[in-house]
Design a protein around this motif. Structure first.
Motif, mmCIF file in Angstrom:
data_model
loop_
_atom_site.group_PDB
_atom_site.id
_atom_site.type_symbol
_atom_site.label_atom_id
_atom_site.label_comp_id
_atom_site.label_asym_id
_atom_site.label_seq_id
_atom_site.Cartn_x
_atom_site.Cartn_y
_atom_site.Cartn_z
ATOM 1 N N LEU A 37 -16.918 23.563 7.513
ATOM 2 C CA LEU A 37 -18.152 24.082 8.116
ATOM 3 C C LEU A 37 -18.218 25.601 8.013
ATOM 4 C CD1 LEU A 37 -18.550 21.873 11.308
ATOM 5 C CD2 LEU A 37 -19.930 21.826 9.237
ATOM 6 N N GLY A 38 -17.097 26.272 8.199
ATOM 7 C CA GLY A 38 -17.064 27.724 8.069
ATOM 8 C C GLY A 38 -17.380 28.162 6.653
ATOM 9 N N ARG A 39 -16.766 27.497 5.682
ATOM 10 C CA ARG A 39 -17.067 27.806 4.280
ATOM 11 C C ARG A 39 -18.535 27.539 3.984
ATOM 12 N NH1 ARG A 39 -11.855 25.304 3.615
ATOM 13 N NH2 ARG A 39 -12.858 23.340 3.071
ATOM 14 N N ASN A 40 -19.049 26.464 4.522
ATOM 15 C CA ASN A 40 -20.453 26.112 4.305
ATOM 16 C C ASN A 40 -21.384 27.215 4.794
ATOM 17 O OD1 ASN A 40 -22.210 23.682 3.524
ATOM 18 N ND2 ASN A 40 -23.091 24.347 5.465
ATOM 19 N N GLU A 41 -21.078 27.797 5.947
ATOM 20 C CA GLU A 41 -21.925 28.858 6.497
ATOM 21 C C GLU A 41 -21.939 30.077 5.577
ATOM 22 O OE1 GLU A 41 -23.921 28.583 9.303
ATOM 23 O OE2 GLU A 41 -23.280 26.504 9.178
ATOM 24 N N PHE A 42 -20.783 30.470 5.077
ATOM 25 C CA PHE A 42 -20.740 31.605 4.153
ATOM 26 C C PHE A 42 -21.516 31.296 2.873
ATOM 27 C CE2 PHE A 42 -16.991 33.199 6.572
ATOM 28 C CZ PHE A 42 -17.410 34.507 6.737
ATOM 29 N N ILE A 43 -21.321 30.105 2.326
ATOM 30 C CA ILE A 43 -22.012 29.746 1.082
ATOM 31 C C ILE A 43 -23.520 29.725 1.296
ATOM 32 C CG2 ILE A 43 -22.334 27.950 -0.658
ATOM 33 C CD1 ILE A 43 -19.378 27.086 -0.022
ATOM 34 N N CYS A 44 -23.974 29.125 2.383
ATOM 35 C CA CYS A 44 -25.415 29.043 2.660
ATOM 36 C C CYS A 44 -25.997 30.442 2.835
ATOM 37 C CB CYS A 44 -25.661 28.194 3.906
ATOM 38 S SG CYS A 44 -27.400 27.858 4.250
ATOM 39 N N LYS A 70 -13.067 37.005 10.420
ATOM 40 C CA LYS A 70 -14.239 36.232 10.825
ATOM 41 C C LYS A 70 -14.194 34.848 10.188
ATOM 42 C CE LYS A 70 -17.081 39.837 12.442
ATOM 43 N NZ LYS A 70 -16.929 41.103 11.798
ATOM 44 N N LYS A 71 -14.697 33.876 10.916
ATOM 45 C CA LYS A 71 -14.718 32.486 10.460
ATOM 46 C C LYS A 71 -16.116 32.033 10.039
ATOM 47 C CE LYS A 71 -10.438 31.970 11.838
ATOM 48 N NZ LYS A 71 -9.375 32.190 10.904
ATOM 49 N N ARG A 72 -17.122 32.841 10.363
ATOM 50 C CA ARG A 72 -18.518 32.576 10.024
ATOM 51 C C ARG A 72 -19.167 33.921 9.698
ATOM 52 N NH1 ARG A 72 -16.856 28.067 11.229
ATOM 53 N NH2 ARG A 72 -17.922 26.338 12.168
ATOM 54 N N PRO A 73 -20.235 33.932 8.910
ATOM 55 C CA PRO A 73 -20.897 35.208 8.621
ATOM 56 C C PRO A 73 -21.525 35.805 9.877
ATOM 57 C CG PRO A 73 -22.020 33.386 7.501
ATOM 58 C CD PRO A 73 -20.849 32.816 8.222
ATOM 59 N N CYS A 74 -21.380 37.098 9.999
ATOM 60 C CA CYS A 74 -21.960 37.809 11.134
ATOM 61 C C CYS A 74 -23.488 37.744 11.052
ATOM 62 C CB CYS A 74 -21.499 39.265 11.095
ATOM 63 S SG CYS A 74 -22.219 40.275 12.385
ATOM 64 N N CYS A 75 -24.111 37.550 12.179
ATOM 65 C CA CYS A 75 -25.576 37.607 12.295
ATOM 66 C C CYS A 75 -26.283 36.540 11.461
ATOM 67 C CB CYS A 75 -26.096 38.991 11.929
ATOM 68 S SG CYS A 75 -25.292 40.311 12.830
ATOM 69 N N TRP A 76 -25.688 35.388 11.301
ATOM 70 C CA TRP A 76 -26.296 34.279 10.554
ATOM 71 C C TRP A 76 -26.581 33.164 11.531
ATOM 72 C CZ3 TRP A 76 -28.966 32.971 6.629
ATOM 73 C CH2 TRP A 76 -28.947 31.691 6.084
ATOM 74 N N SER A 77 -27.798 32.665 11.497
ATOM 75 C CA SER A 77 -28.220 31.651 12.465
ATOM 76 C C SER A 77 -27.642 30.275 12.168
ATOM 77 C CB SER A 77 -29.735 31.570 12.487
ATOM 78 O OG SER A 77 -30.215 31.200 11.212
ATOM 79 N N GLY A 78 -27.086 30.096 11.019
ATOM 80 C CA GLY A 78 -26.474 28.824 10.672
ATOM 81 C C GLY A 78 -27.243 28.072 9.607
ATOM 82 N N CYS A 79 -26.545 27.208 8.922
ATOM 83 C CA CYS A 79 -27.106 26.430 7.823
ATOM 84 C C CYS A 79 -28.124 25.422 8.351
ATOM 85 C CB CYS A 79 -25.984 25.704 7.094
ATOM 86 S SG CYS A 79 -26.537 24.630 5.764
ATOM 87 N N ILE A 80 -29.311 25.447 7.773
ATOM 88 C CA ILE A 80 -30.354 24.497 8.166
ATOM 89 C C ILE A 80 -30.339 23.254 7.286
ATOM 90 C CG2 ILE A 80 -31.850 26.286 9.114
ATOM 91 C CD1 ILE A 80 -33.544 26.032 6.527
ATOM 92 N N HIS A 81 -29.412 23.183 6.351
ATOM 93 C CA HIS A 81 -29.371 22.091 5.386
ATOM 94 C C HIS A 81 -28.450 20.947 5.794
ATOM 95 C CE1 HIS A 81 -30.297 25.857 3.210
ATOM 96 N NE2 HIS A 81 -31.320 25.111 2.846
ATOM 97 N N ARG A 82 -27.713 21.123 6.870
ATOM 98 C CA ARG A 82 -26.790 20.076 7.311
ATOM 99 C C ARG A 82 -27.563 18.871 7.832
ATOM 100 N NH1 ARG A 82 -22.901 22.774 11.472
ATOM 101 N NH2 ARG A 82 -22.448 20.591 11.854
ATOM 102 N N THR A 83 -27.070 17.696 7.521
ATOM 103 C CA THR A 83 -27.718 16.471 7.984
ATOM 104 C C THR A 83 -26.999 15.859 9.179
ATOM 105 O OG1 THR A 83 -26.463 15.167 6.390
ATOM 106 C CG2 THR A 83 -28.645 15.927 5.703
ATOM 107 N N ASP A 84 -25.856 16.414 9.559
ATOM 108 C CA ASP A 84 -25.095 15.847 10.667
ATOM 109 C C ASP A 84 -25.535 16.377 12.029
ATOM 110 O OD1 ASP A 84 -23.993 18.346 9.850
ATOM 111 O OD2 ASP A 84 -22.183 17.920 11.000
ATOM 112 N N LYS A 85 -26.435 17.360 12.041
ATOM 113 C CA LYS A 85 -26.965 17.854 13.317
ATOM 114 C C LYS A 85 -28.353 18.414 13.091
ATOM 115 C CE LYS A 85 -25.773 22.631 13.691
ATOM 116 N NZ LYS A 85 -25.869 23.575 14.705
ATOM 117 N N ALA A 86 -29.163 18.302 14.103
ATOM 118 C CA ALA A 86 -30.537 18.804 14.017
ATOM 119 C C ALA A 86 -30.535 20.323 14.112
ATOM 120 C CB ALA A 86 -31.377 18.220 15.147
ATOM 121 N N PRO A 87 -31.476 20.988 13.425
ATOM 122 C CA PRO A 87 -31.577 22.443 13.557
ATOM 123 C C PRO A 87 -31.929 22.824 15.005
ATOM 124 C CG PRO A 87 -32.914 21.633 11.728
ATOM 125 C CD PRO A 87 -32.441 20.445 12.488
#
Length: 104
Positions: A37-44, A70-87
């Motif tokens: 999930l952490g890698r996914n956030e950076f890639i997105c 850091k484990k996630r990008p700073c100031c990023w709201s998160g990946c909206i493309h994930r299907t395992d949780k609603a935005p």
């Protein structure tokens, strides 16, 4: 045997991001230690850049943030493309529906 580059949950890193991460063994170790999930956030976050210059800055910042622990990008709201949780409501309103953007 090839060293398979660890990817995200939804996104796969493009060659430019992978190259930057692999360029430094310490950074690569930090990347491998991230959760999918952490890698996914950076890639997105990198993939979300609309201009090449922004994408390059985000790749450079990814390396810096990994070195900062850091484990996630700073100031990023998160990946909206994930299907395992609603935005979140904010993601839905701003990133998906386009409401709340200046000039939108």
């Amino acid at each position: 045997m090839t060293d398979v580059f660890p990817q995200g949950v939804v996104h796969d890193a493009a060659a430019d991001l992978e190259g930057a991460v692999r360029a430094d063994a310490g950074v690569y170790d930090l990347w491998k230690a991230l959760t999918p999930l952490g890698r996914n956030e950076f890639i997105c976050w990198v993939d979300d850049a609309k201009h090449d210059a922004t994408r390059q800055r985000r790749i450079e910042r990814t390396v810096e943030e990994l070195l900062e622990g850091k484990k996630r990008p700073c100031c990023w709201s998160g990946c909206i493309h994930r299907t395992d949780k609603a935005p979140s409501r904010w993601q839905q309103a701003v990133l998906i529906d386009g409401k709340g953007r200046r000039g939108a």
